[in-house]
Design a protein around this motif. Structure first.
Motif, PDB file in Angstrom:
ATOM      1  N   GLY A 229       0.782  -1.224   0.000  1.00 21.11           N
ATOM      2  CA  GLY A 229       0.000   0.000   0.000  1.00 21.11           C
ATOM      3  C   GLY A 229       0.811   1.270   0.000  1.00 21.11           C
ATOM      4  O   GLY A 229       0.259   2.355  -0.214  1.00 21.11           O
ATOM      5  N   ALA A 230       2.129   1.191   0.242  1.00 22.00           N
ATOM      6  CA  ALA A 230       2.957   2.388   0.247  1.00 22.00           C
ATOM      7  C   ALA A 230       3.240   2.896  -1.166  1.00 22.00           C
ATOM      8  O   ALA A 230       3.603   4.058  -1.362  1.00 22.00           O
ATOM      9  N   VAL A 231       3.119   2.017  -2.156  1.00 17.61           N
ATOM     10  CA  VAL A 231       3.229   2.363  -3.577  1.00 17.61           C
ATOM     11  C   VAL A 231       2.141   1.577  -4.296  1.00 17.61           C
ATOM     12  O   VAL A 231       1.878   0.422  -3.955  1.00 17.61           O
ATOM     13  N   LEU A 232       1.506   2.185  -5.278  1.00 13.34           N
ATOM     14  CA  LEU A 232       0.496   1.509  -6.078  1.00 13.34           C
ATOM     15  C   LEU A 232       1.028   1.292  -7.490  1.00 13.34           C
ATOM     16  O   LEU A 232       1.641   2.198  -8.060  1.00 13.34           O
ATOM     17  N   LEU A 327      13.512  -0.566  -7.103  1.00 13.51           N
ATOM     18  CA  LEU A 327      12.612   0.557  -7.370  1.00 13.51           C
ATOM     19  C   LEU A 327      11.996   1.075  -6.083  1.00 13.51           C
ATOM     20  O   LEU A 327      11.917   2.296  -5.856  1.00 13.51           O
ATOM     21  N   LEU A 328      11.553   0.161  -5.239  1.00 14.41           N
ATOM     22  CA  LEU A 328      10.862   0.569  -4.014  1.00 14.41           C
ATOM     23  C   LEU A 328      11.784   1.319  -3.058  1.00 14.41           C
ATOM     24  O   LEU A 328      11.326   2.171  -2.292  1.00 14.41           O
ATOM     25  N   THR A 329      13.069   1.027  -3.125  1.00 14.86           N
ATOM     26  CA  THR A 329      13.991   1.760  -2.244  1.00 14.86           C
ATOM     27  C   THR A 329      14.048   3.235  -2.613  1.00 14.86           C
ATOM     28  O   THR A 329      14.403   4.076  -1.783  1.00 14.86           O
ATOM     29  N   THR A 330      13.681   3.553  -3.867  1.00 14.82           N
ATOM     30  CA  THR A 330      13.675   4.961  -4.279  1.00 14.82           C
ATOM     31  C   THR A 330      12.336   5.627  -4.012  1.00 14.82           C
ATOM     32  O   THR A 330      12.226   6.844  -4.113  1.00 14.82           O
ATOM     33  N   PRO A 335       9.236  -2.101   1.848  1.00 18.04           N
ATOM     34  CA  PRO A 335       8.985  -3.344   1.121  1.00 18.04           C
ATOM     35  C   PRO A 335       8.944  -4.526   2.068  1.00 18.04           C
ATOM     36  O   PRO A 335       9.562  -4.524   3.114  1.00 18.04           O
ATOM     37  N   ARG A 336       8.181  -5.545   1.708  1.00 16.21           N
ATOM     38  CA  ARG A 336       8.143  -6.768   2.498  1.00 16.21           C
ATOM     39  C   ARG A 336       8.350  -7.951   1.571  1.00 16.21           C
ATOM     40  O   ARG A 336       8.134  -7.866   0.368  1.00 16.21           O
ATOM     41  N   ARG A 337       8.747  -9.086   2.106  1.00 15.34           N
ATOM     42  CA  ARG A 337       9.133 -10.229   1.284  1.00 15.34           C
ATOM     43  C   ARG A 337       7.918 -11.034   0.864  1.00 15.34           C
ATOM     44  O   ARG A 337       6.982 -11.225   1.631  1.00 15.34           O
ATOM     45  N   ILE A 338       7.965 -11.556  -0.388  1.00 17.12           N
ATOM     46  CA  ILE A 338       6.922 -12.439  -0.874  1.00 17.12           C
ATOM     47  C   ILE A 338       7.080 -13.791  -0.181  1.00 17.12           C
ATOM     48  O   ILE A 338       8.181 -14.348  -0.179  1.00 17.12           O
TER      49      ILE A 338
END
Length: 340
Positions: A229-232, A327-330, A335-338
């Motif tokens: 939910g932090a990025v869509l 990408l999410l680090t930018t 992020p969480r692991r699958i």
């Protein structure tokens, strides 16, 4: 096609207009038809035959579909082995043209047989007049409902977007029973895109490939799962397929069981989707997006799941996940692991 060359008399080739063709002729024709029994090869043949230059560069043919360069070369090799194509290498590129002795046969295939076959298939697949009237009525009601809901937008604009969304999806639809709910989802997203103030709120990523049936769907699903939910993330295609590729669908199903319903249906690319995105990522497929100031663009050279083995598909998924994490680090630190 306009280029034609005389060919030997049919009787001399073992082909008769008054009785069954010879075994040798039938074998030759069957071999050629087998080589042509692939949609991409037919499109390549058509592109070469209709190119106003009289020939096509392999770089042009590679843009016809979302496939790798080795796959393009393989299909062209098969066509060349039938004797239909001739080729010349000039510098780093290879150019292909229709063999003079085959021009009449290719013209008959593309100018007569193909249009007739497509027309017959369209007649069989076309919904009845009654079904189309029912669909039109349901789309009209949907447009009115969304116009009431999105009262801040001009009513005619909302209704127009609903109808355009339906038209964009119906072009590639195999069946019509899911078109109304898909149209509603697509139209709602387009309306949200239209009203989004880019750069504010939750960052939004748009993945784009030609068919929106494989890697772009997978990348969007992984972003939505890892970002929590932090990025869509969303996906779209310049020429959407009828459905998501089976090798990707199973991966998406596993992700959806973890995160809830996803957006796994091919959908057309719109300018509003690009304008609403903070990041637009093409998937190494040569697709071109509108250039909107302030939007960040990237291209990921990712393998095509449609051409990969089961092990290859897993490797592609892992590759996409690694890229997504970077990408999410930018964009976010959450992020969480699958789950395995």
């Amino acid at each position: 096609m306009t280029r034609t060359t005389a060919i030997p008399d049919a009787e001399m080739c073992g082909v008769s207009t008054t009785h069954a063709i010879s075994t040798a002729a039938a074998t030759t024709v069957a071999r050629a038809l087998k080589a042509l029994a692939d949609p991409l090869r037919l499109r390549m043949l058509s592109a070469i035959a209709t190119d106003p230059r009289g020939e096509s560069c392999v770089c042009d043919l590679a843009e016809l579909a979302d496939v790798s360069q080795p796959t393009v070369s393989h299909h062209l090799k098969v066509l060349k082995e039938t004797g239909m194509l001739l080729s010349d290498r000039r510098g780093t590129w290879v150019w292909y043209r229709i063999a003079p002795a085959k021009q009449r046969a290719v013209a008959a295939l593309l100018d007569a047989f193909a249009p007739a076959a497509v027309a017959d298939a369209s007649d069989e697949a076309r919904p009845s007049d009654e079904a189309m009237r029912e669909l039109d009525g349901r789309i009209t009601r949907l447009g009115e409902e969304l116009a009431d809901e999105w009262a801040d937008l001009h009513r005619d604009l909302v209704i127009s977007i609903v109808r355009e969304s339906f038209a964009g999806l119906v072009r590639s639809a195999k069946v019509t029973r899911h078109l109304i709910p898909l149209t509603e989802r697509f139209a709602r997203q387009r309306l949200a895109d239209l009203t989004r103030d880019r750069g504010t709120g939750v960052p939004q990523v748009l993945f784009v490939c030609v068919q929106n049936a494989g890697r772009s769907q997978l990348a969007a699903a992984i972003v939505n799962q890892l970002a929590d939910g932090a990025v869509l993330a969303r996906s779209a295609g310049s020429t959407p397929a009828a459905e998501v590729h089976p090798r990707v669908r199973s991966l998406l199903t596993a992700i959806e069981l973890d995160q809830g319903a996803g957006e796994a249906y091919p959908k057309p690319l719109t300018d509003d989707a690009v304008r609403a995105a903070d990041v637009v990522i093409t998937m190494g497929c040569g697709d071109v997006c509108p250039i909107i100031p302030g939007v960040r663009y990237e291209d990921w050279a990712v393998g095509d799941p449609a051409l990969a083995s089961p092990e290859g598909v897993e490797a592609i998924r892992d590759d996409v996940e690694g890229r997504v994490r970077e990408l999410l680090t930018t964009l976010t630190s959450k992020p969480r692991r699958i789950p395995s």
